[in-house]
Design a protein around this motif. Structure first.
Motif, PDB file in Angstrom:
ATOM      1  N   PHE A 254       0.845  -1.196   0.000  1.00 25.82           N
ATOM      2  CA  PHE A 254       0.000   0.000   0.000  1.00 25.82           C
ATOM      3  C   PHE A 254       0.880   1.247   0.000  1.00 25.82           C
ATOM      4  CE2 PHE A 254      -3.714   2.236   2.367  1.00 25.82           C
ATOM      5  CZ  PHE A 254      -4.033   2.913   1.199  1.00 25.82           C
ATOM      6  N   ALA A 255       0.734   2.049  -1.045  1.00 27.37           N
ATOM      7  CA  ALA A 255       1.502   3.293  -1.165  1.00 27.37           C
ATOM      8  C   ALA A 255       0.598   4.482  -0.858  1.00 27.37           C
ATOM      9  CB  ALA A 255       2.083   3.423  -2.564  1.00 27.37           C
ATOM     10  N   LEU A 256       0.891   5.192   0.223  1.00 28.99           N
ATOM     11  CA  LEU A 256       0.159   6.403   0.573  1.00 28.99           C
ATOM     12  C   LEU A 256       0.938   7.610   0.049  1.00 28.99           C
ATOM     13  CD1 LEU A 256      -1.113   5.796   4.215  1.00 28.99           C
ATOM     14  CD2 LEU A 256      -2.501   6.251   2.199  1.00 28.99           C
ATOM     15  N   LEU A 257       0.291   8.385  -0.790  1.00 28.82           N
ATOM     16  CA  LEU A 257       0.947   9.501  -1.466  1.00 28.82           C
ATOM     17  C   LEU A 257       0.584  10.822  -0.803  1.00 28.82           C
ATOM     18  CD1 LEU A 257       0.127   8.262  -5.068  1.00 28.82           C
ATOM     19  CD2 LEU A 257       2.267   7.934  -3.818  1.00 28.82           C
ATOM     20  N   ASP A 258       1.490  11.766  -0.878  1.00 32.67           N
ATOM     21  CA  ASP A 258       1.278  13.057  -0.231  1.00 32.67           C
ATOM     22  C   ASP A 258       0.388  13.986  -1.042  1.00 32.67           C
ATOM     23  OD1 ASP A 258       2.864  12.447   1.984  1.00 32.67           O
ATOM     24  OD2 ASP A 258       4.701  13.002   0.920  1.00 32.67           O
ATOM     25  N   LYS A 259       0.196  13.677  -2.323  1.00 32.58           N
ATOM     26  CA  LYS A 259      -0.668  14.508  -3.151  1.00 32.58           C
ATOM     27  C   LYS A 259      -1.383  13.622  -4.166  1.00 32.58           C
ATOM     28  CE  LYS A 259       2.846  15.567  -6.667  1.00 32.58           C
ATOM     29  NZ  LYS A 259       3.532  16.631  -7.427  1.00 32.58           N
ATOM     30  N   PRO A 260      -2.567  14.052  -4.624  1.00 30.41           N
ATOM     31  CA  PRO A 260      -3.258  13.264  -5.643  1.00 30.41           C
ATOM     32  C   PRO A 260      -2.518  13.343  -6.979  1.00 30.41           C
ATOM     33  CG  PRO A 260      -4.432  15.308  -5.232  1.00 30.41           C
ATOM     34  CD  PRO A 260      -3.335  15.234  -4.213  1.00 30.41           C
ATOM     35  N   MET A 288      -8.175   5.865  -5.707  1.00 34.32           N
ATOM     36  CA  MET A 288      -8.023   6.710  -4.526  1.00 34.32           C
ATOM     37  C   MET A 288      -6.817   7.635  -4.624  1.00 34.32           C
ATOM     38  SD  MET A 288      -9.261   4.447  -1.240  1.00 34.32           S
ATOM     39  CE  MET A 288      -7.997   3.202  -1.332  1.00 34.32           C
ATOM     40  N   ALA A 289      -5.943   7.378  -5.610  1.00 36.87           N
ATOM     41  CA  ALA A 289      -4.780   8.242  -5.801  1.00 36.87           C
ATOM     42  C   ALA A 289      -5.022   9.313  -6.850  1.00 36.87           C
ATOM     43  CB  ALA A 289      -3.567   7.407  -6.214  1.00 36.87           C
ATOM     44  N   LEU A 290      -6.022   9.106  -7.705  1.00 43.02           N
ATOM     45  CA  LEU A 290      -6.245  10.027  -8.821  1.00 43.02           C
ATOM     46  C   LEU A 290      -6.898  11.326  -8.369  1.00 43.02           C
ATOM     47  CD1 LEU A 290      -7.266   7.438 -11.496  1.00 43.02           C
ATOM     48  CD2 LEU A 290      -5.660   9.310 -11.917  1.00 43.02           C
ATOM     49  N   LEU A 392      10.096   3.258 -18.693  1.00 37.46           N
ATOM     50  CA  LEU A 392       9.555   3.920 -17.507  1.00 37.46           C
ATOM     51  C   LEU A 392       9.942   3.171 -16.239  1.00 37.46           C
ATOM     52  CD1 LEU A 392       5.956   4.687 -18.839  1.00 37.46           C
ATOM     53  CD2 LEU A 392       7.847   6.306 -18.572  1.00 37.46           C
ATOM     54  N   ARG A 393      10.089   3.909 -15.163  1.00 42.12           N
ATOM     55  CA  ARG A 393      10.347   3.295 -13.866  1.00 42.12           C
ATOM     56  C   ARG A 393       9.077   3.382 -13.020  1.00 42.12           C
ATOM     57  NH1 ARG A 393      12.925   8.287 -13.649  1.00 42.12           N
ATOM     58  NH2 ARG A 393      12.178   9.691 -12.004  1.00 42.12           N
ATOM     59  N   GLU A 394       8.974   2.503 -12.053  1.00 49.09           N
ATOM     60  CA  GLU A 394       7.814   2.521 -11.167  1.00 49.09           C
ATOM     61  C   GLU A 394       7.728   3.869 -10.453  1.00 49.09           C
ATOM     62  OE1 GLU A 394       5.550   0.061 -10.815  1.00 49.09           O
ATOM     63  OE2 GLU A 394       6.623  -1.278 -12.176  1.00 49.09           O
ATOM     64  N   GLY A 395       6.508   4.413 -10.423  1.00 48.60           N
ATOM     65  CA  GLY A 395       6.301   5.674  -9.728  1.00 48.60           C
ATOM     66  C   GLY A 395       6.433   6.879 -10.640  1.00 48.60           C
ATOM     67  N   PHE A 396       6.976   7.962 -10.125  1.00 49.82           N
ATOM     68  CA  PHE A 396       7.013   9.226 -10.853  1.00 49.82           C
ATOM     69  C   PHE A 396       8.036   9.202 -11.988  1.00 49.82           C
ATOM     70  CE2 PHE A 396       5.291  10.537  -6.716  1.00 49.82           C
ATOM     71  CZ  PHE A 396       4.157  11.235  -7.141  1.00 49.82           C
ATOM     72  N   ASN A 397       7.613   9.715 -13.142  1.00 51.01           N
ATOM     73  CA  ASN A 397       8.475   9.865 -14.307  1.00 51.01           C
ATOM     74  C   ASN A 397       8.198  11.229 -14.948  1.00 51.01           C
ATOM     75  OD1 ASN A 397       9.624   6.882 -15.329  1.00 51.01           O
ATOM     76  ND2 ASN A 397       7.769   6.776 -14.079  1.00 51.01           N
ATOM     77  N   GLU A 420      -5.271  11.770   2.077  1.00 50.22           N
ATOM     78  CA  GLU A 420      -6.522  12.364   2.524  1.00 50.22           C
ATOM     79  C   GLU A 420      -7.742  11.510   2.167  1.00 50.22           C
ATOM     80  OE1 GLU A 420      -6.901  15.067   4.497  1.00 50.22           O
ATOM     81  OE2 GLU A 420      -4.738  14.847   4.659  1.00 50.22           O
ATOM     82  N   ARG A 421      -7.559  10.605   1.182  1.00 53.91           N
ATOM     83  CA  ARG A 421      -8.692   9.772   0.774  1.00 53.91           C
ATOM     84  C   ARG A 421      -8.762   8.467   1.551  1.00 53.91           C
ATOM     85  NH1 ARG A 421      -8.445  11.442  -4.862  1.00 53.91           N
ATOM     86  NH2 ARG A 421     -10.173  12.869  -5.162  1.00 53.91           N
TER      87      ARG A 421
END
Length: 424
Positions: A254-260, A288-290, A392-397, A420-421
């Protein structure tokens, strides 16, 4: 009781470790004369359940008499898929679960209990259905290997879901899926204690205590470089085994992100994801991340259908992925949806609810077909040239033109949410 447990967010279990752990646990069970294995199918290829089943065959030899993949409503595995997932296990051991015709009902969870755990949203009896082989086969051990991972219908996959849904019948599968959808997917995912799980636990306690089921549960995560690794192995016959695995899965998967996220790109491996029935994990696990008005791009080279079952495929094509309100209204008005509540639940789960956009890029479905179910169509070739899974790498690109995306190579292996979600 738990016979074996090993795992942490940093544990690495190799194949030989899985074999050793399984053999250690099986040794504590005492001699067994007739064994049935119920692993997941090819859609859970990376669970390591295939290798664990192969090790069980090595341990028991001809005492492992039958293997019944927990298909649920999925299509039967081909010989090629069996060979890929289960290696050297003889193919004549495999049985096909006929979810429409080969089930027995062990008992019914009362409507009053279903209403209680669903907060009044649903009130119907739930039948605890299983493949008749479990009851009539005369087994002194039923071995159920599989992966615990966040799940859209029940919160965390596996444990008794592998029995009551994986080998279940139409009414049990339909009603469990609809219960989860009516309660709310985003209130369920990533949680071990949910209305659907409580119903299955009730069935385990009251109707299935005589079944000699032992669960072999893995937790699979990613290494920093993106490769997969087994983080945990838990073997037991009760809820404690599942809860230990679920606790670790929440840390690992489970990855909880700081921003959508404004744009998410998901790749669906062609051999694993051939329908939106399966491929919509790309939606479930990222919704829930979008961000509001964000976009999900689904690269689906193997996509050739909507449903795994011809009738469900027809219903998806007819009604499409509309909002929850529209689907619930359609259920009230149309008997064919009332008789296929898992299809109705799937339509709810796959809807962006007018909050974000979904662009599907199929390998073997047309623009007209994709748009008819209310998704946006994307040309696979063009999108694969822009969003290259091999680069591409997993996560932010960040792409050469400055576009920022969040990339996921296999949505079935995790859950992503903006903090927040997700409220525990």
């Amino acid at each position: 009781m738990v016979w074996y447990e090993k795992g942490s967010p940093h544990t690495v279990l190799r194949d030989e470790d899985l074999k050793q752990g399984l053999f250690e646990a099986l040794g504590q069970l005492g001699p067994k004369k007739k064994v049935l294995a119920i692993p997941p199918d090819i859609t859970r290829y990376y669970s390591m359940a295939g290798r664990l089943t192969e090790h069980a065959w090595e341990y028991f030899g001809d005492r492992l008499m039958d293997i019944l993949p927990a298909l649920g409503t999925h299509a039967a595995m081909s010989k090629e898929e069996i060979s890929r997932m289960f290696g050297s296990v003889p193919q004549d051991l495999f049985r096909v679960h006929d979810w429409r015709n080969e089930v027995v009902t062990l008992g019914e969870v009362p409507a009053s209990y279903v209403e209680e755990v669903s907060g009044g949203r649903i009130s119907y009896n739930w039948p605890a259905q299983v493949n008749r082989l479990l009851v009539e086969g005369g087994y002194d051990l039923i071995l159920s290997p599989g992966q615990v991972v966040p799940h859209e219908v029940i919160g965390m996959a596996n444990y008794n879901k592998n029995i009551f849904v994986g080998t279940g019948g139409p009414e049990g599968i339909n009603k469990s899926h609809f219960l989860g959808a009516a309660y709310g997917m985003e209130r369920i995912m990533g949680r071990a204690d949910t209305p659907v799980r409580r119903v299955l636990n009730y069935a385990s306690r009251h109707f299935a205590s005589d079944l000699p089921v032992v669960y072999v549960l893995t937790v699979v995560g990613r290494e920093p470089g993106g490769g997969l690794v087994v983080r945990g192995l838990f073997i037991g016959n009760d809820e404690e085994c599942f809860l230990k695995a679920a606790e670790l899965s929440l840390e690992v998967n489970f990855a909880l992100l700081d921003k959508p996220l404004s744009k998410v790109v998901v790749y669906l491996e062609a051999e694993e994801f051939k329908s939106t029935w399966l491929g919509n994990k790309s939606i479930y696990r990222t919704r829930m991340a979008l961000a509001d008005r964000g976009e999900l791009v689904v690269l689906a080279p193997g996509l050739s259908s909507f449903g795994e079952d011809p009738e469900i495929d027809r219903l998806i094509r007819k009604y499409g992925y509309r909002t929850s309100r529209e689907i619930l209204q359609a259920v009230e008005e149309h008997a064919e949806l009332q008789n296929n509540l898992s299809a109705a639940a799937h339509l709810i789960h796959g809807s962006p609810e007018d909050r974000f956009e979904i662009t599907y890029c199929p390998g073997r479905l047309s623009r007209e077909e994709i748009e008819s179910v209310h998704y946006r169509y994307g040309d696979l070739k063009e999108m694969m040239e822009r969003y290259r899974p091999d680069k591409l790498r997993e996560g932010f690109n960040t792409l050469p033109d400055g576009e920022e995306i969040f990339y996921i190579s296999n949505p079935a292996l995790g859950l992503w949410s903006w903090r927040e979600r997700f409220k525990q």
